[in-house]
Design a protein around this motif. Structure first.
Motif, PDB file in Angstrom:
ATOM      1  N   PRO A 518     -55.694 -19.011   5.732  1.00  0.00           N
ATOM      2  CA  PRO A 518     -56.270 -17.985   6.602  1.00  0.00           C
ATOM      3  C   PRO A 518     -57.651 -17.595   6.108  1.00  0.00           C
ATOM      4  O   PRO A 518     -57.852 -17.377   4.910  1.00  0.00           O
ATOM      5  CB  PRO A 518     -55.283 -16.815   6.464  1.00  0.00           C
ATOM      6  N   ASN A 532     -57.367 -17.932  11.458  1.00  0.00           N
ATOM      7  CA  ASN A 532     -57.043 -16.539  11.132  1.00  0.00           C
ATOM      8  C   ASN A 532     -55.582 -16.320  10.769  1.00  0.00           C
ATOM      9  O   ASN A 532     -55.082 -15.214  10.843  1.00  0.00           O
ATOM     10  CB  ASN A 532     -57.394 -15.636  12.323  1.00  0.00           C
ATOM     11  N   GLY A 533     -54.902 -17.399  10.424  1.00  0.00           N
ATOM     12  CA  GLY A 533     -53.523 -17.241   9.996  1.00  0.00           C
ATOM     13  C   GLY A 533     -52.535 -17.313  11.141  1.00  0.00           C
ATOM     14  O   GLY A 533     -52.893 -17.506  12.300  1.00  0.00           O
ATOM     15  N   GLY A 547     -50.599 -19.427  15.742  1.00  0.00           N
ATOM     16  CA  GLY A 547     -51.822 -19.406  14.954  1.00  0.00           C
ATOM     17  C   GLY A 547     -52.970 -18.838  15.772  1.00  0.00           C
ATOM     18  O   GLY A 547     -52.928 -18.824  17.005  1.00  0.00           O
ATOM     19  N   ASP A 598     -49.655 -19.790   2.181  1.00  0.00           N
ATOM     20  CA  ASP A 598     -50.145 -19.357   3.489  1.00  0.00           C
ATOM     21  C   ASP A 598     -50.948 -20.431   4.216  1.00  0.00           C
ATOM     22  O   ASP A 598     -51.438 -20.203   5.316  1.00  0.00           O
ATOM     23  CB  ASP A 598     -51.043 -18.102   3.373  1.00  0.00           C
TER      24      ASP A 598
END
Lengths: 661, 155
Positions: A518, A532-533, A547, A598
């Motif tokens: 991210p 952005n994750g 996502g 992540d």
């Protein structure tokens, strides 16, 4: 409503189709008007019962009747309603029922449009042949693939529709594809009826032409829909994989394209009669083969359902009867009905014959590559797969003469050689194509493929433009572009658009598999992708990890994309790519897997001109449909009062007296 | 020869020529572009090409999937319950890729590891490529697979 009623409706439809196959043909043979008059009634009756069966199955899906095994396997309480309804054709049994329904649609349309416009005997034979086709499929359904089988004990919930199929593609792709597949049965029935009746004139070809064009238009749309579906749903961003099942739909398309042109020659110039008959038979034969390949499970593919040997053998026998029988009939009767004019070497006919030849050879090439693994297995050579490296280059080689010749076809004359026309057109088209190549080069096209795509595409489009200009100058106002011509121009222009799309996408695409945390960025082409994750998002019958990817170019934000990874109730996982579609480029992001810390793996594509592939296809489809509107195909009611007993005077074919055969 | 016959002869020759060229090209292209499918047992027995590309089919062995941290590279083992072949793949794996899933990979052998360029897992869960199914049936006959190892399908 009771599913057993559906079963009964199917059995009644089978009985009617048996009668529809026998009575009208016997009637035409014996010259019995009452027997021939049964044709429309039987066809409509069969259509009503098949529609009833289809409606009952759809109703069972609608009310979640999981006592029907087929519903229990392919639906679920949580399934959105539009997928419940299209789940009817989501698996083997239901898709056969759809096949049948569409065959009946075509037959009933034929009855409605041509029922009292064709000579009665000819029409009776056409309906009889369609009855035979329907009989085979209904028998197959009832004996091996009954969609109305009950399930005891009744499960509380269904197993759910395969997640790959939970997509708008399912609503459009199978029905349009089948409209095309099955539509070729009409051209087939016309050809067989002509052979049976020993038609001396080829007027029947004019009656058949609109139907072939519509069928081909639908087939084009079906293939386009399937290709677009695979593009975004399978998550690979490819649009054509030379998968056996794609090939199965592509072969009838190639034959259909050849048939459209052969029919035009036979209709207008009375040439190539035998070839038109043969292509009519093969067009439908390849449709049947396609159904067989897809439904038998013999080939490994996205579409392959679990294999049941009895199903495969039935279709194989049916295929052998239909193809073998038609070809036998052709061998026996063709010498009677063929003949016609010959033509000069540099005429329009020659160019169309070249096109026909390349299309049929390409079809043979695809057939060889598709069936070779089966043959190899049967002969114990080993388990072989034949992939894109075989099909791709060969197809390009085979299509090169066709594309080169394509602009000159419409520009040259019927029947006579006129080399001067060709040379003049050649100079202009070459000039335009080269100019386009230079413009492309200035705009930044550098590779051989890019320049090839631009010039080849403009080559085809320039031909269409020159033809349009020629008609504008030479034809009187109001008669410049009859629909038949307009259809041809649309379809040919579509080929130009398609070529540009196919080649430019291939050469200009930037495709990257990346791992992103991210907040990190990746540059693909001239675009910047900011990750952005991933967040959790619930869906109606699935749970999604979604996502967020912000795409920007030169510091300015272009679009925010939300690719998803969906987990369905049954535990199946389905990737949903996020696509920013545009005329000149698609930006494509799909989620891979979480790879720790992540971080996720992502597939990030920049695909220029990919829409042109389907745009070209849609233009071809419109071309096929436009032709139908031509005045040429408007038939007067020719059926004379029964008592008159004279031949209709509108150029309907003279029948051979039956005794002569 | 009269003009009509001459024309027909030319057209026939053109057609024959085109068909001959197309057949030649097709056969040549087929020979160049066929990839054979092998099971791990066949690979172990040295039947697969030592340098060329081929397809390896089998199921993903339990507990064999390992990601190389921070990269897109995944190591796993393809088995037919007789032999195991280690596989390495760099890229995004298909949705249905998981332990016990029947899978077909394309690539070549490098130092005892099969380096794959594509990995395909069947989309229809109840469906198995006929080739893999045969191997599994054979394995089951010899009691190498516990009955529970097979994933569930439709009711």
């Amino acid at each position: 409503m009771n599913p057993e009623l559906g079963q009964i409706a199917l059995i009644l439809a089978l009985l009617l189709s048996g009668l529809q196959c026998v009575l009208p043909i016997v009637g035409a043979w014996r010259g019995s008007k009452p027997l021939m008059a049964t044709a429309p009634m039987l066809a409509v009756g069969q259509g009503v019962f098949v529609a009833l069966a289809f409606g009952i199955l759809m109703w069972s899906f609608w009310i979640n009747d999981f006592s029907v095994a087929y519903v229990a396997q392919n639906s679920n309480l949580d399934l959105p309603w539009f997928y419940k309804l299209s789940a009817v054709w989501g698996a083997h049994e239901g898709s056969l029922l759809l096949w049948m329904l569409i065959l009946n649609l075509w037959t009933v349309a034929l009855v409605a449009v041509l029922g009292n416009r064709l000579p009665q005997a000819f029409f009776a034979r056409v309906v009889g042949v369609l009855g035979f086709v329907a009989f085979g499929f209904l028998l197959y359904m009832i004996t091996t693939s009954n969609p109305f089988l009950r399930l005891f004990p009744v499960p509380a919930n269904g197993a759910d529709l395969n997640p790959v199929l939970q997509d708008p593609g399912l609503v459009f792709h199978p029905p349009t594809l089948y409209m095309g597949y099955v539509g070729f049965s009409v051209a087939f029935a016309f050809a067989i009826a002509a052979l049976l009746g020993g038609e001396l004139k080829s007027t029947w070809v004019r009656w058949a032409r609109p139907w072939t064009n519509v069928a081909w238009g639908f087939l084009t749309l079906g293939i386009v829909a399937g290709s677009a579906w695979a593009y975004y749903e399978l998550g690979w961003g490819g649009w054509w994989f030379w998968d056996p099942v794609e090939n199965a739909s592509f072969m009838p398309w190639l034959i259909g394209a050849a048939l459209i042109h052969a029919q035009a020659i036979t209709d207008k110039r009375d040439g190539l009669r035998a070839w038109t008959l043969l292509l009519s038979i093969f067009g439908f034969a390849f449709s049947l083969l396609g159904t067989f390949l897809v439904r038998s499970g013999l080939l490994t593919s996205v579409h392959a359902f679990a294999f049941a040997p009895s199903r495969g053998i039935f279709i194989l026998v049916y295929l052998a009867v239909v193809i073998g029988g038609s070809l036998l009939l052709y061998a026996l009767r063709a010498p009677k009905v063929t003949g016609g004019k010959s033509f000069a070497l540099a005429s329009r006919e020659t160019l169309m014959v070249i096109g026909n030849l390349m299309l049929t050879v390409a079809c043979a090439m695809v057939l060889l590559g598709t069936l070779y693994p089966l043959v190899g297995e049967a002969l114990n050579i080993g388990r072989i797969s034949v992939g894109p490296p075989y099909f791709g280059p060969l197809f390009m080689i085979l299509m090169t003469p066709l594309v080169l010749a394509l602009p000159f076809g419409p520009l040259s004359h019927w029947g006579k050689a006129d080399l001067k026309v060709w040379t003049r057109a050649l100079v202009r088209i070459v000039a335009l194509a080269v100019a386009a190549g230079i413009i492309g080069f200035v705009l930044g096209a550098r590779t051989f493929l890019e320049l090839l795509g631009i010039t080849a595409s403009v080559w085809v489009m320039a031909g269409v433009a020159m033809f349009a200009l020629k008609r504008w100058r030479e034809a009187p106002r109001g008669k410049r572009y009859p629909f038949e011509m307009l259809g041809m121009m649309l379809a040919h222009f579509g080929i130009g658009v398609f070529i540009a799309g196919a080649i430019l996408t291939r050469s200009m695409s930037v495709e990257q598999d990346v791992s992103m945390k991210p907040g990190s960025n990746v540059q693909v082409g001239s675009y910047d992708f900011h990750f952005n994750g991933v967040t959790d998002t619930p869906g109606p019958n699935y749970h999604a990890q979604q996502g967020t990817v912000i795409v920007s170019r030169n510091g300015r934000q272009v679009v925010v994309l939300h690719p998803q990874k969906r987990t369905y109730a049954g535990g199946q996982v389905q990737t949903e790519a996020a696509i920013q579609a545009g005329v000149f480029r698609d930006l494509y992001v799909s989620l891979g897997d979480p790879i720790g810390d992540d971080a996720w793996s992502l597939r990030v594509y920049d695909k220029p001109f990919v829409r042109w592939i389907w745009g070209g296809g849609v233009l071809m489809m419109l071309g096929g449909f436009a032709v139908v509107l031509d005045r040429r195909f408007r038939l007067k009611k020719v059926r004379e009062p029964e008592a008159a007993g004279t031949q209709p005077d509108t150029g309907a074919p003279r029948k051979l007296a039956e005794g002569q055969t | 020869m009269n003009p009509v016959r001459k024309r027909r002869l030319i057209i026939t020759l053109l057609i024959l020529g085109a068909v001959a060229i197309a057949t030649g090209l097709s056969v040549f292209a087929l020979q160049q572009n066929m990839t054979y499918l092998y099971s791990p047992t066949e690979v172990d027995a040295g039947k697969a090409p030592h340098h060329g590309q081929f397809r390896l089919g089998g199921i993903v062995k339990e507990g064999s999937i390992h990601r190389v941290p921070g990269s897109l590279t995944t190591d796993f083992v393809i088995t037919d319950r007789f032999q195991n072949i280690p596989v390495q793949y760099t890229g995004i794996l298909p949705d249905l890729f998981r332990v016990g899933q029947s899978t077909i990979t394309t690539g070549k052998m490098e130092n005892g590891t099969f380096v794959a360029t594509t990995v395909l897992a069947k989309h229809d869960e109840t469906y198995m490529p006929p080739q893999v199914e045969q191997a599994i049936v054979k394995a089951r006959e010899e009691n190498r697979i516990p009955k529970t190892a097979q994933g569930g399908g439709a009711p």
